[in-house]
Motif scaffolding. Structure first.
Motif, PDB file in Angstrom:
ATOM      1  N   MET A  93       0.852  -1.171   0.000  1.00 16.20           N
ATOM      2  CA  MET A  93       0.000   0.000   0.000  1.00 16.20           C
ATOM      3  C   MET A  93       0.901   1.238   0.000  1.00 16.20           C
ATOM      4  O   MET A  93       1.843   1.312   0.779  1.00 16.20           O
ATOM      5  N   THR A  94       0.589   2.176  -0.853  1.00 14.87           N
ATOM      6  CA  THR A  94       1.338   3.432  -0.899  1.00 14.87           C
ATOM      7  C   THR A  94       0.519   4.534  -0.229  1.00 14.87           C
ATOM      8  O   THR A  94      -0.698   4.382  -0.036  1.00 14.87           O
ATOM      9  N   SER A  95       1.162   5.633   0.093  1.00 16.39           N
ATOM     10  CA  SER A  95       0.459   6.744   0.734  1.00 16.39           C
ATOM     11  C   SER A  95      -0.609   7.320  -0.192  1.00 16.39           C
ATOM     12  O   SER A  95      -1.718   7.644   0.264  1.00 16.39           O
ATOM     13  N   ASP A  96      -0.326   7.418  -1.492  1.00 14.97           N
ATOM     14  CA  ASP A  96      -1.327   7.934  -2.433  1.00 14.97           C
ATOM     15  C   ASP A  96      -2.541   7.018  -2.516  1.00 14.97           C
ATOM     16  O   ASP A  96      -3.683   7.491  -2.551  1.00 14.97           O
ATOM     17  N   ARG A  97      -2.310   5.719  -2.528  1.00 21.58           N
ATOM     18  CA  ARG A  97      -3.420   4.753  -2.584  1.00 21.58           C
ATOM     19  C   ARG A  97      -4.246   4.835  -1.308  1.00 21.58           C
ATOM     20  O   ARG A  97      -5.472   4.761  -1.350  1.00 21.58           O
ATOM     21  N   LEU A  98      -3.599   4.988  -0.171  1.00 24.68           N
ATOM     22  CA  LEU A  98      -4.300   5.108   1.101  1.00 24.68           C
ATOM     23  C   LEU A  98      -5.199   6.349   1.110  1.00 24.68           C
ATOM     24  O   LEU A  98      -6.369   6.280   1.492  1.00 24.68           O
ATOM     25  N   ILE A  99      -4.668   7.473   0.650  1.00 22.30           N
ATOM     26  CA  ILE A  99      -5.448   8.708   0.609  1.00 22.30           C
ATOM     27  C   ILE A  99      -6.628   8.562  -0.349  1.00 22.30           C
ATOM     28  O   ILE A  99      -7.762   8.953  -0.019  1.00 22.30           O
ATOM     29  N   ASP A 100      -6.403   7.986  -1.516  1.00 25.98           N
ATOM     30  CA  ASP A 100      -7.488   7.778  -2.478  1.00 25.98           C
ATOM     31  C   ASP A 100      -8.584   6.895  -1.897  1.00 25.98           C
ATOM     32  O   ASP A 100      -9.781   7.154  -2.079  1.00 25.98           O
ATOM     33  N   ARG A 141      10.170   2.720   9.497  1.00 26.47           N
ATOM     34  CA  ARG A 141       9.725   1.441  10.067  1.00 26.47           C
ATOM     35  C   ARG A 141      10.639   1.010  11.216  1.00 26.47           C
ATOM     36  O   ARG A 141      10.229   0.239  12.070  1.00 26.47           O
ATOM     37  N   ALA A 142      11.852   1.527  11.231  1.00 28.94           N
ATOM     38  CA  ALA A 142      12.782   1.193  12.313  1.00 28.94           C
ATOM     39  C   ALA A 142      12.300   1.779  13.642  1.00 28.94           C
ATOM     40  O   ALA A 142      12.457   1.152  14.689  1.00 28.94           O
ATOM     41  N   THR A 143      11.727   2.955  13.608  1.00 27.64           N
ATOM     42  CA  THR A 143      11.261   3.598  14.843  1.00 27.64           C
ATOM     43  C   THR A 143       9.774   3.395  15.088  1.00 27.64           C
ATOM     44  O   THR A 143       9.298   3.601  16.203  1.00 27.64           O
ATOM     45  N   HIS A 144       9.024   3.016  14.054  1.00 24.80           N
ATOM     46  CA  HIS A 144       7.578   2.798  14.170  1.00 24.80           C
ATOM     47  C   HIS A 144       7.218   1.467  13.506  1.00 24.80           C
ATOM     48  O   HIS A 144       6.577   1.438  12.451  1.00 24.80           O
ATOM     49  N   PRO A 145       7.604   0.343  14.106  1.00 23.30           N
ATOM     50  CA  PRO A 145       7.423  -0.959  13.451  1.00 23.30           C
ATOM     51  C   PRO A 145       5.976  -1.444  13.385  1.00 23.30           C
ATOM     52  O   PRO A 145       5.669  -2.332  12.604  1.00 23.30           O
ATOM     53  N   HIS A 146       5.081  -0.874  14.190  1.00 28.81           N
ATOM     54  CA  HIS A 146       3.701  -1.357  14.216  1.00 28.81           C
ATOM     55  C   HIS A 146       2.767  -0.528  13.343  1.00 28.81           C
ATOM     56  O   HIS A 146       1.742  -1.019  12.885  1.00 28.81           O
ATOM     57  N   LEU A 166      -8.418   1.849   9.183  1.00 27.39           N
ATOM     58  CA  LEU A 166      -7.325   1.672   8.233  1.00 27.39           C
ATOM     59  C   LEU A 166      -6.001   1.331   8.914  1.00 27.39           C
ATOM     60  O   LEU A 166      -5.176   0.625   8.336  1.00 27.39           O
ATOM     61  N   HIS A 167      -5.793   1.815  10.148  1.00 31.44           N
ATOM     62  CA  HIS A 167      -4.583   1.432  10.882  1.00 31.44           C
ATOM     63  C   HIS A 167      -4.556  -0.078  11.137  1.00 31.44           C
ATOM     64  O   HIS A 167      -3.492  -0.700  11.115  1.00 31.44           O
ATOM     65  N   LEU A 168      -5.721  -0.650  11.379  1.00 33.07           N
ATOM     66  CA  LEU A 168      -5.784  -2.102  11.601  1.00 33.07           C
ATOM     67  C   LEU A 168      -5.549  -2.876  10.311  1.00 33.07           C
ATOM     68  O   LEU A 168      -4.888  -3.912  10.308  1.00 33.07           O
ATOM     69  N   ARG A 169      -6.086  -2.386   9.201  1.00 31.14           N
ATOM     70  CA  ARG A 169      -5.985  -3.092   7.924  1.00 31.14           C
ATOM     71  C   ARG A 169      -4.663  -2.860   7.201  1.00 31.14           C
ATOM     72  O   ARG A 169      -4.178  -3.742   6.494  1.00 31.14           O
TER      73      ARG A 169
END
Length: 75
Positions: free
Chosen positions: A1-8, A37-42, A66-69
């Motif tokens: 998932m990319t940031s653009d796809r998430l926003i769309d 991802r090193a500092t925010h792995p979840h 969306l955070h869960l998915r």
């Protein structure tokens, strides 16, 4: 998932469920912040929505789902 796809995906869901324009929801969602991802792995992304209290509530509820998915996204 990319940031653009998430926003769309977010904008499409908001327009279908709550009306208004794509531009309105894009502005209310605001920019995505992507963390290492090193500092925010979840979960490596976040938004700071704006708008009316009702709009912010709707966006934050969607963000929770969306955070869960999709907890990790690419730029």
């Amino acid at each position: 998932m990319t940031s653009d796809r998430l926003i769309d995906m977010m904008i499409a869901r908001l327009v279908i469920a709550h009306g208004k324009s794509k531009h309105h929801w894009r502005k209310a969602i605001g920019p995505v912040r992507i963390y290492s991802r090193a500092t925010h792995p979840h979960c490596n992304w976040a938004f700071t929505p704006s708008g009316t209290p009702g709009e912010i509530s709707v966006i934050e509820t969607l963000l929770d789902d969306l955070h869960l998915r999709h907890p990790l996204i690419d730029r």
